[in-house]
Design an enzyme around this catalytic site. Structure first.
Site, PDB file in Angstrom:
ATOM      1  N   PRO A  79      45.006 -28.671   6.600  1.00  0.00           N
ATOM      2  CA  PRO A  79      43.665 -29.118   6.988  1.00  0.00           C
ATOM      3  C   PRO A  79      43.638 -29.627   8.419  1.00  0.00           C
ATOM      4  O   PRO A  79      44.451 -30.467   8.813  1.00  0.00           O
ATOM      5  CB  PRO A  79      43.377 -30.235   5.988  1.00  0.00           C
ATOM      6  CG  PRO A  79      44.176 -29.870   4.785  1.00  0.00           C
ATOM      7  CD  PRO A  79      45.436 -29.246   5.317  1.00  0.00           C
ATOM      8  N   CYS A  80      42.697 -29.113   9.213  1.00  0.00           N
ATOM      9  CA  CYS A  80      42.698 -29.403  10.648  1.00  0.00           C
ATOM     10  C   CYS A  80      41.851 -30.618  11.006  1.00  0.00           C
ATOM     11  O   CYS A  80      41.869 -31.067  12.151  1.00  0.00           O
ATOM     12  CB  CYS A  80      42.196 -28.195  11.437  1.00  0.00           C
ATOM     13  SG  CYS A  80      40.486 -27.731  11.073  1.00  0.00           S
ATOM     14  N   GLN A  81      41.117 -31.193  10.050  1.00  0.00           N
ATOM     15  CA  GLN A  81      40.214 -32.292  10.385  1.00  0.00           C
ATOM     16  C   GLN A  81      40.903 -33.473  11.069  1.00  0.00           C
ATOM     17  O   GLN A  81      40.335 -34.078  11.983  1.00  0.00           O
ATOM     18  CB  GLN A  81      39.470 -32.778   9.126  1.00  0.00           C
ATOM     19  CG  GLN A  81      38.390 -31.846   8.643  1.00  0.00           C
ATOM     20  CD  GLN A  81      38.938 -30.738   7.759  1.00  0.00           C
ATOM     21  OE1 GLN A  81      40.142 -30.619   7.569  1.00  0.00           O
ATOM     22  NE2 GLN A  81      38.057 -29.923   7.217  1.00  0.00           N
ATOM     23  N   PHE A  83      43.145 -33.467  13.238  1.00  0.00           N
ATOM     24  CA  PHE A  83      43.518 -33.146  14.606  1.00  0.00           C
ATOM     25  C   PHE A  83      42.330 -32.674  15.447  1.00  0.00           C
ATOM     26  O   PHE A  83      42.464 -32.417  16.627  1.00  0.00           O
ATOM     27  CB  PHE A  83      44.586 -32.042  14.611  1.00  0.00           C
ATOM     28  CG  PHE A  83      45.566 -32.163  13.488  1.00  0.00           C
ATOM     29  CD1 PHE A  83      46.379 -33.278  13.377  1.00  0.00           C
ATOM     30  CD2 PHE A  83      45.664 -31.174  12.530  1.00  0.00           C
ATOM     31  CE1 PHE A  83      47.285 -33.404  12.340  1.00  0.00           C
ATOM     32  CE2 PHE A  83      46.573 -31.294  11.487  1.00  0.00           C
ATOM     33  CZ  PHE A  83      47.381 -32.402  11.394  1.00  0.00           C
ATOM     34  N   SER A  84      41.180 -32.538  14.813  1.00  0.00           N
ATOM     35  CA  SER A  84      40.018 -31.991  15.498  1.00  0.00           C
ATOM     36  C   SER A  84      39.547 -32.920  16.610  1.00  0.00           C
ATOM     37  O   SER A  84      39.616 -34.144  16.495  1.00  0.00           O
ATOM     38  CB  SER A  84      38.874 -31.770  14.497  1.00  0.00           C
ATOM     39  OG  SER A  84      37.677 -31.451  15.161  1.00  0.00           O
TER      40      SER A  84
END
Length: 347
Positions: A79-81, A83-84
């Protein structure tokens, strides 16, 4: 004959798997905590979906999916949230640990290839510590690692999107992704032939070709919007209260239409909302439909997201689409691994 066998972690609705499938690989299994992704993953990828927490997986379970007859790939997009660049409360989100969990599983499984896709800001997250740790764990296990920040429009994705791609191999350094589209596909080429529709309406021929309803005020704003323009094109009385203040005057990338002859902006999890970005249709007075958003993510036009008897909801399907690895990019990732298989793999 398949070129490799894949297990996909954090698989979602199967976009990464689908690109690897199109590159000639066999998808053996996918894991995700969202059980609602089961239909899309299995239907489109001829594989099995397992609703499990990757952080609790054991290497033996993953290895059991491989036949031992072909090169093996462990793929994933944590899940990239956390690091967004849209996320500011970094220290409060524990999901960054999943990157290291993925690396440790890879080290224990020892597939021939490991590939990860994520947002470029992972490179700077916690001063680069998370990415460096991931890379060190993989390299210490005997892999050669290639990483790059890829422009998705170079790989047949009609969208301006930048993604971090990592490919690790035990059989030689994987090459840089080969550009497949020197001239990027445009919004017109991607969705221009879809039947016209209107705000709040669903097309009987395709339940996903549905766009969100608009209030009367937002319909006025839509009609005042120009392709590639901003809310500054509107009469002052139509502007949102926040945009009438000096503090909101710089936020021009919302309430806007796409342009026909350019790639689309980045599809987010709220790409169905006119007020959430540059997600207005270039010509019709509506936001883009869920199907249009999926096509702009390079999903095939007939990709099945839900069983026939289920109606889509914008929040759920929008999240699946926005979080997906663009299929065209995934196919290019597969091609890079195939190059190593065809030139260096020793069976």
């Amino acid at each position: 004959m398949s070129l490799a066998e894949v297990v996909d972690l954090f698989c979602g609705v199967g976009a990464l798997s689908h690109g690897l499938l199109r590159s000639g690989m066999e998808i053996r299994a996918g894991y995700d905590t969202d059980r609602r992704c089961k239909h899309a993953f299995e239907t489109n990828n001829q594989s099995k979906f397992f609703c499990r927490d990757v952080a609790r997986l054991e290497a033996d379970e993953i290895s059991s999916h491989f036949s031992g007859k072909l090169p093996t790939v462990l793929a994933g997009c944590a899940p990239c949230q956390p690091f967004s660049t849209y996320k500011h409360r970094y220290g409060e989100d524990p999901r960054w640990d999943l990157v290291e969990s993925f690396a440790r599983l890879a080290v224990n499984v020892r597939p021939d290839f490991v590939t990860m896709e994520n947002v470029p800001s992972l490179l700077k997250y916690k001063d680069g510590q998370v990415f460096r740790r991931f890379k060190e764990l993989i390299e210490d296990a005997g892999y050669e690692v290639h990483w790059q920040v890829a422009r998705c429009e170079d790989y047949g994705v009609p969208q301006r999107r930048r993604r971090l791609v990592v490919i690790a191999s035990r059989h030689g350094l994987p090459p840089k992704l080969e550009v497949t589209h020197s001239d990027p596909l445009t919004v017109r080429q991607a969705i221009g032939a879809l039947p016209p529709t209107s705000a709040g309406r669903s097309e009987p021929s395709d339940r996903l070709h549905v766009s969100a309803a608009l209030s009367n005020k937002n319909m006025e704003r839509m009609r005042a919007s120009k392709p590639g323009g901003t809310w500054r094109d509107w009469p002052f009385e139509l502007r949102a209260a926040c945009h009438q203040k000096s503090t909101g005057s710089t936020y021009s990338g919302v309430y806007a239409r796409m342009e026909w002859d350019k790639p689309s902006p980045t599809m987010t999890t709220q790409c169905y909302g006119f007020g959430n970005g540059r997600f207005g249709h270039p010509e019709q007075d509506r936001a883009i439909s869920l199907r249009e958003a999926a096509i702009l993510q390079s999903f095939p036009a007939d990709y099945s997201f839900l069983p026939e008897d289920e109606a889509p909801t914008f929040s759920e399907v929008g999240r699946w689409i926005g979080n997906a690895v663009p299929v065209g990019l995934a196919e290019a990732i597969g091609a890079s691994m195939n190059h190593v298989i065809e030139t260096s793999y020793d069976d």
